[in-house]
Design an enzyme around this catalytic site. Structure first.
Site, PDB file in Angstrom:
ATOM      1  N   CYS A 198      -8.951  -2.644 -10.103  1.00 45.85           N
ATOM      2  CA  CYS A 198      -7.700  -1.928  -9.914  1.00 45.85           C
ATOM      3  C   CYS A 198      -6.639  -2.613 -10.752  1.00 45.85           C
ATOM      4  O   CYS A 198      -6.620  -3.834 -10.865  1.00 45.85           O
ATOM      5  CB  CYS A 198      -7.283  -1.943  -8.440  1.00 45.85           C
ATOM      6  SG  CYS A 198      -5.861  -0.877  -8.087  1.00 45.85           S
ATOM      7  N   CYS A 211      -1.986  -5.474  -6.098  1.00 47.97           N
ATOM      8  CA  CYS A 211      -1.275  -5.720  -4.842  1.00 47.97           C
ATOM      9  C   CYS A 211      -1.675  -7.115  -4.340  1.00 47.97           C
ATOM     10  O   CYS A 211      -2.842  -7.486  -4.364  1.00 47.97           O
ATOM     11  CB  CYS A 211      -1.605  -4.653  -3.805  1.00 47.97           C
ATOM     12  SG  CYS A 211      -1.091  -3.001  -4.329  1.00 47.97           S
ATOM     13  N   CYS A 246      -4.607  -7.708  -1.641  1.00 50.93           N
ATOM     14  CA  CYS A 246      -5.853  -6.953  -1.782  1.00 50.93           C
ATOM     15  C   CYS A 246      -6.845  -7.666  -2.691  1.00 50.93           C
ATOM     16  O   CYS A 246      -6.515  -8.075  -3.802  1.00 50.93           O
ATOM     17  CB  CYS A 246      -5.530  -5.566  -2.344  1.00 50.93           C
ATOM     18  SG  CYS A 246      -6.998  -4.557  -2.651  1.00 50.93           S
ATOM     19  N   CYS A 270     -16.017   5.501   2.726  1.00 49.01           N
ATOM     20  CA  CYS A 270     -14.870   4.976   1.980  1.00 49.01           C
ATOM     21  C   CYS A 270     -15.348   4.721   0.551  1.00 49.01           C
ATOM     22  O   CYS A 270     -16.225   3.890   0.327  1.00 49.01           O
ATOM     23  CB  CYS A 270     -14.408   3.689   2.661  1.00 49.01           C
ATOM     24  SG  CYS A 270     -13.052   2.871   1.809  1.00 49.01           S
ATOM     25  N   GLU A 323     -18.213  -1.001  -4.827  1.00 48.38           N
ATOM     26  CA  GLU A 323     -18.629  -0.980  -3.431  1.00 48.38           C
ATOM     27  C   GLU A 323     -18.221   0.322  -2.749  1.00 48.38           C
ATOM     28  O   GLU A 323     -17.194   0.919  -3.058  1.00 48.38           O
ATOM     29  CB  GLU A 323     -18.019  -2.177  -2.694  1.00 48.38           C
ATOM     30  CG  GLU A 323     -18.566  -3.481  -3.248  1.00 48.38           C
ATOM     31  CD  GLU A 323     -18.193  -4.700  -2.423  1.00 48.38           C
ATOM     32  OE1 GLU A 323     -19.073  -5.549  -2.248  1.00 48.38           O
ATOM     33  OE2 GLU A 323     -17.051  -4.817  -1.956  1.00 48.38           O
ATOM     34  N   CYS A 357     -10.934  -3.141   5.046  1.00 47.99           N
ATOM     35  CA  CYS A 357      -9.888  -2.769   4.076  1.00 47.99           C
ATOM     36  C   CYS A 357      -9.460  -3.981   3.275  1.00 47.99           C
ATOM     37  O   CYS A 357      -9.139  -5.020   3.837  1.00 47.99           O
ATOM     38  CB  CYS A 357      -8.607  -2.303   4.781  1.00 47.99           C
ATOM     39  SG  CYS A 357      -8.809  -0.880   5.779  1.00 47.99           S
TER      40      CYS A 357
END
Ligand code: SAH
Length: 365
Positions: free
Chosen positions: A113, A117, A120, A106, A93, A344
């Protein structure tokens, strides 16, 4: 027969070498950079300042790979999110956030990933692989073309004035591609973005922060999120490898020496009852004393797999006031694009997970 070269994978130095290998002058690189990245032309036949023979040669040896757009979503606030198809059923994305004075893109640096975290959405999806130089720069190229289509013909300024590496992935764990991409973004023959307008955000890959300082002039953002190791170990697990003491030392090293004046933007997510106490605000002030720092407070954005909550506006403001009173430049980030899950931490794409994170999560539930 050798495979064709994807010209999106090459920065100016790479393109020069490519043309030399064809027996051409290296300055062809700047011509082709302009055609591709400034004029948006991918068909070699249209590159009229190259000889017919060279255009033919390029068609035989090179191509430019643009990813297919699976969806484009437009938020009520004008934020846009594209889902791009990659190989192996993966998708990433990219988000465009328009503001009065600027337009920020962004972008993603990895498929998923590996850092996991806790707060997230991307971290919850696991990890497949690094994006190539071409797959990263293509996000900027396609976004620019899409926006240009709708732009008033009289307007020639670029709608994308800033780029932030705050999409999916940890950019400093895809270092070599990151450096090449930064080179293309800052090249005057390509996008000509100044160092102030390109921000790399990291969860704290300490050794790569120092390499970045030496190799690429950009703005750095550090995702801090906690003021003590016990909590940071839990919510930003890479802290177990590079604890706060090392991270803060790396930040001090990053801003000292070097030719340009630098500062660091510290991102601090605010999660209700987890890291948003006044005590933590005061500790944060102490940690950032003596550093040229700005603080970006990011109220937690929820996603389906998470139990965390965003604090009340009152708690957010209380936390901010402590920082502001201590003289820290502090901005509470506005929530943008949350109606299309483009805020975010809400980026998820399609990650064909190779880290078996999903599986492990289910076992521990
Ligand atoms: N891996 C890099 C860049 C990607 S995340 C990094 O960690 O910095 C970009 C920013 O969004 C980071 O500060 C990240 O911590 C924050 N973020 C992640 N999930 C979020 C969520 N659910 N709500 C608000 N911000 C989030």
């Amino acid at each position: 027969m050798t495979a064709k070269t994807n010209l999106f994978d090459l920065d100016r130095a790479g393109l020069s070498a490519f043309f030399e290998s064809l027996g051409e002058k290296p300055f062809r690189a700047t011509q082709v950079l302009k055609w591709v990245h400034q004029r948006g032309v991918l068909d070699f036949a249209e590159m009229t300042d190259l000889s017919k023979a060279l255009r033919q040669r390029l068609a035989e040896t090179a191509y430019v790979a643009t990813p297919e757009i699976i969806t484009e979503k437009i938020s009520e606030d004008g934020t846009r999110k594209w889902l791009f198809a990659l190989d192996g059923g993966n998708a990433i994305e990219t988000v465009f956030i328009p503001e009065k004075q600027r337009g920020t893109l962004c972008i993603s640096s990895q498929i998923g990933c590996a850092l996991a975290c806790r707060f997230c959405a991307t971290g919850h999806q696991g990890f497949n692989r690094n994006l190539s130089t071409g797959e990263i720069i293509a996000q900027l190229w396609v976004a620019e073309q899409q926006l240009r289509k709708e732009q008033d013909k009289a307007h020639h300024e670029r709608m994308i004035s800033n780029v932030v590496f705050m999409g999916m992935g940890e950019p400093l764990l895809n270092f070599d591609n990151l450096i090449r991409v930064l080179g293309i973004m800052q090249d005057d023959f390509a996008y000509g973005l100044s160092r102030r307008r390109v921000t790399v955000s990291t969860a704290g890959v300490v050794p790569a922060m120092l390499r970045l300082k030496d190799q690429a002039p950009v703005s750095l953002a550090v995702s801090l999120h906690a003021t003590h190791d016990k909590l940071r170990d839990e919510i930003v697990p890479i802290n177990q490898k590079y604890p706060l003491k090392e991270l803060m030392q790396a930040c001090r090293d990053y801003v000292t020496g070097g030719e340009q004046r630098r500062h660091i933007t510290f991102e601090y997510i605010l999660i209700d009852g987890v890291n948003d106490s006044l005590d933590e605000a005061r500790t944060l002030v102490k940690m950032l004393k003596n550093l040229p720092a700005k603080v970006n407070l990011i109220p937690f954005n929820p996603f389906p797999e998470s139990d965390y909550k965003r604090p009340s506006q009152q708690r957010i403001d209380r936390f901010r006031d402590v920082l502001v009173k201590a003289g820290l430049v502090t901005v509470t980030r506005k929530v943008r694009g949350d109606d299309i899950a483009a805020a975010c931490g809400q980026l998820a794409g399609e990650v064909n997970d190779k880290s078996r994170r999903q599986q492990r999560l289910q076992q521990t539930r």
